[in-house]
Design a protein around this motif. Structure first.
Motif, short mmCIF file in Angstrom:
data_model
loop_
_atom_site.label_atom_id
_atom_site.label_comp_id
_atom_site.label_asym_id
_atom_site.label_seq_id
_atom_site.Cartn_x
_atom_site.Cartn_y
_atom_site.Cartn_z
N MET A 95 0.85 -1.19 0.00
CA MET A 95 0.00 0.00 0.00
C MET A 95 0.88 1.23 0.00
O MET A 95 1.80 1.34 0.79
CB MET A 95 -0.89 0.02 1.25
CG MET A 95 -1.82 1.21 1.33
SD MET A 95 -2.81 1.18 2.83
CE MET A 95 -3.84 -0.23 2.51
N LYS A 96 0.61 2.14 -0.85
CA LYS A 96 1.40 3.37 -0.93
C LYS A 96 1.15 4.22 0.29
O LYS A 96 0.03 4.41 0.73
CB LYS A 96 1.02 4.16 -2.19
CG LYS A 96 1.77 5.45 -2.35
CD LYS A 96 1.43 6.11 -3.65
CE LYS A 96 0.07 6.78 -3.63
NZ LYS A 96 0.04 7.94 -2.73
N PRO A 148 -4.27 0.96 -2.98
CA PRO A 148 -4.25 -0.45 -3.37
C PRO A 148 -4.43 -1.35 -2.16
O PRO A 148 -3.75 -1.18 -1.15
CB PRO A 148 -2.85 -0.62 -3.99
CG PRO A 148 -2.44 0.75 -4.40
CD PRO A 148 -3.07 1.67 -3.40
N GLN A 149 -5.34 -2.28 -2.26
CA GLN A 149 -5.62 -3.18 -1.14
C GLN A 149 -4.44 -4.10 -0.89
O GLN A 149 -3.89 -4.69 -1.81
CB GLN A 149 -6.87 -4.01 -1.45
CG GLN A 149 -7.32 -4.89 -0.30
CD GLN A 149 -8.59 -5.62 -0.65
OE1 GLN A 149 -9.02 -5.63 -1.80
NE2 GLN A 149 -9.21 -6.24 0.33
N ARG A 150 -4.04 -4.21 0.37
CA ARG A 150 -2.91 -5.09 0.70
C ARG A 150 -3.36 -6.53 0.54
O ARG A 150 -4.42 -6.93 1.00
CB ARG A 150 -2.44 -4.84 2.12
CG ARG A 150 -1.87 -3.44 2.29
CD ARG A 150 -1.17 -3.28 3.60
NE ARG A 150 0.06 -4.05 3.60
CZ ARG A 150 1.09 -3.77 4.41
NH1 ARG A 150 1.02 -2.78 5.23
NH2 ARG A 150 2.18 -4.51 4.39
N GLU A 196 6.41 -3.63 0.01
CA GLU A 196 5.07 -4.05 0.35
C GLU A 196 4.22 -4.12 -0.90
O GLU A 196 4.48 -3.41 -1.88
CB GLU A 196 4.43 -3.11 1.38
CG GLU A 196 4.38 -1.66 0.94
CD GLU A 196 3.90 -0.74 2.06
OE1 GLU A 196 3.70 -1.24 3.18
OE2 GLU A 196 3.72 0.45 1.81
N GLY A 197 3.22 -5.00 -0.89
CA GLY A 197 2.41 -5.21 -2.08
C GLY A 197 1.05 -4.55 -1.97
O GLY A 197 0.54 -4.32 -0.88
N GLY A 198 0.47 -4.23 -3.11
CA GLY A 198 -0.86 -3.65 -3.16
C GLY A 198 -1.62 -4.20 -4.34
O GLY A 198 -1.04 -4.75 -5.28
#
Length: 357
Positions: A1-2, A21-23, A73-75
């Protein structure tokens, strides 16, 4: 997530937030698309037909961005194809700062994507994927929408994969109330949520009227209204993006203190931290001070004016910065410990500042 450099608490006070963006832990591995969840409510036949026609041209967007702890981290967000050769439109905040972007189609194909154009203030971006065959795509609307017409959104919120959300268009030219949100948006009744960011808002003809951007929520966190950036086939925003323009917003490298925002005497935007290497750091703007136990010992500078225009909160400061252009010179009036001073500095593109230091 930004992570936005502007205070998250300030956004919650306004009752609004970007559809960040949803984690999604699965996004880090870029595995197969999520299992398709059933719709909570059956769609009318005509809407279901429109959804079936439009869904193959929408995509799930996975991205990896730098985290403040130094890792990644991802989103997860949404986008949609606007040409058969792999042009994808989405919300800019879905891909802002991403080191790796991947696009998943309904058929399960996964492509690596790159940003080819964006307008940060409008919160819209174009991506390009290298498709080996023509892909289905959505047409952009030829004219502006009408208040009251039904809309169909397709997105990835709630663990669903490219599912439908419906509602009506409530208002045109809606103002966000937050300086760092897109302005003049479409206000809708569709119950959108994180993961739907960047998805299409479709009219009854299956044309894209808007790109999902942010949501207004109540005290319980339930969506009241959703907002999308309007797009039309020959509008200036789309033409600039298709020409490959990259329009960033001006910034100086500040993180604001949401706890004390607007509460100092005199009131203003209270600086929490100053990003090393940015214009504010070079001009000597000071952030908050902490002791060895990370306890606050002194507030940072309070920005009380920009070019002589009174600013009573960080939102006022951001608004004044956004009214100017990258490269402009500005004067900040600062207050700290009862003393006032002025500093001069230049505005730079926000993307040139590393807020994750």
């Amino acid at each position: 997530m930004k992570v936005s450099p502007w205070p998250a608490v300030l956004l919650l006070i306004a009752g609004a937030a970007y559809f960040l963006p949803q984690r999604d832990p699965g996004a880090l591995g870029f595995g197969p698309p999520s299992q398709v969840a059933p719709l909570n409510d059956p769609l009318p036949q005509t809407t279901r037909a429109l959804f079936g026609q439009s869904r193959p041209a929408t995509v799930q967007i996975d991205q990896l961005s730098p985290a403040r702890n130094g890792g990644l981290e991802g989103g997860l967000g949404t986008g949609f194809l606007i040409s058969g050769d792999g042009e994808v439109m989405t919300a800019y905040h879905v891909v802002d700062g991403a080191q790796l972007i991947r696009v998943k189609t309904l058929s399960g194909q996964v492509y690596r994507a790159r940003v080819t154009a964006f307008d940060n203030a409008a919160d819209v971006a174009l991506l390009k994927i290298d498709a080996r065959r023509p892909l289905p795509f959505l047409k952009l609307a030829a004219s502006s929408p009408r208040i009251g017409e039904g809309i169909l959104a397709i997105g990835n919120s709630g663990g669903d994969f490219l599912q439908a959300r419906t509602g009506r268009l409530l208002r045109l030219g809606a103002r966000a109330g937050q300086a760092d949100f897109p302005q003049n948006t479409l206000e809708m009744s569709a119950p959108l949520a994180p993961g739907d960011s960047g998805g299409p808002i479709l009219n009854a003809q299956g044309e894209v009227m808007g790109v999902v951007s942010y949501v207004r929520v109540n005290d319980a966190g339930k969506t009241i209204t959703s907002y999308a950036v309007p797009v039309t086939r020959t509008g200036p925003l789309v033409l600039a993006l298709e020409a490959g323009q990259k329009r960033d917003v001006p910034a100086v490298g500040l993180v604001f203190d949401s706890q004390h925002d607007g509460l100092t005497t005199p009131s203003g935007g209270v600086v929490s931290a100053v990003v090393p290497g940015g214009p504010a750091a070079a001009a000597g703007v000071r952030g908050a001070a902490y002791d060895a136990k990370n306890q606050l010992t002194a507030l940072g500078d309070t920005i009380t004016a920009v070019d002589g225009i009174r600013t009573r909160s960080s939102n006022d400061v951001i608004f004044e910065l956004r009214r100017r252009q990258v490269g402009d010179q500005i004067k900040l009036t600062l207050s700290n410990d009862g003393k006032s001073r002025e500093v001069n500095l230049g505005l730079v593109a926000k993307g040139s500042i590393n807020y994750n230091q």
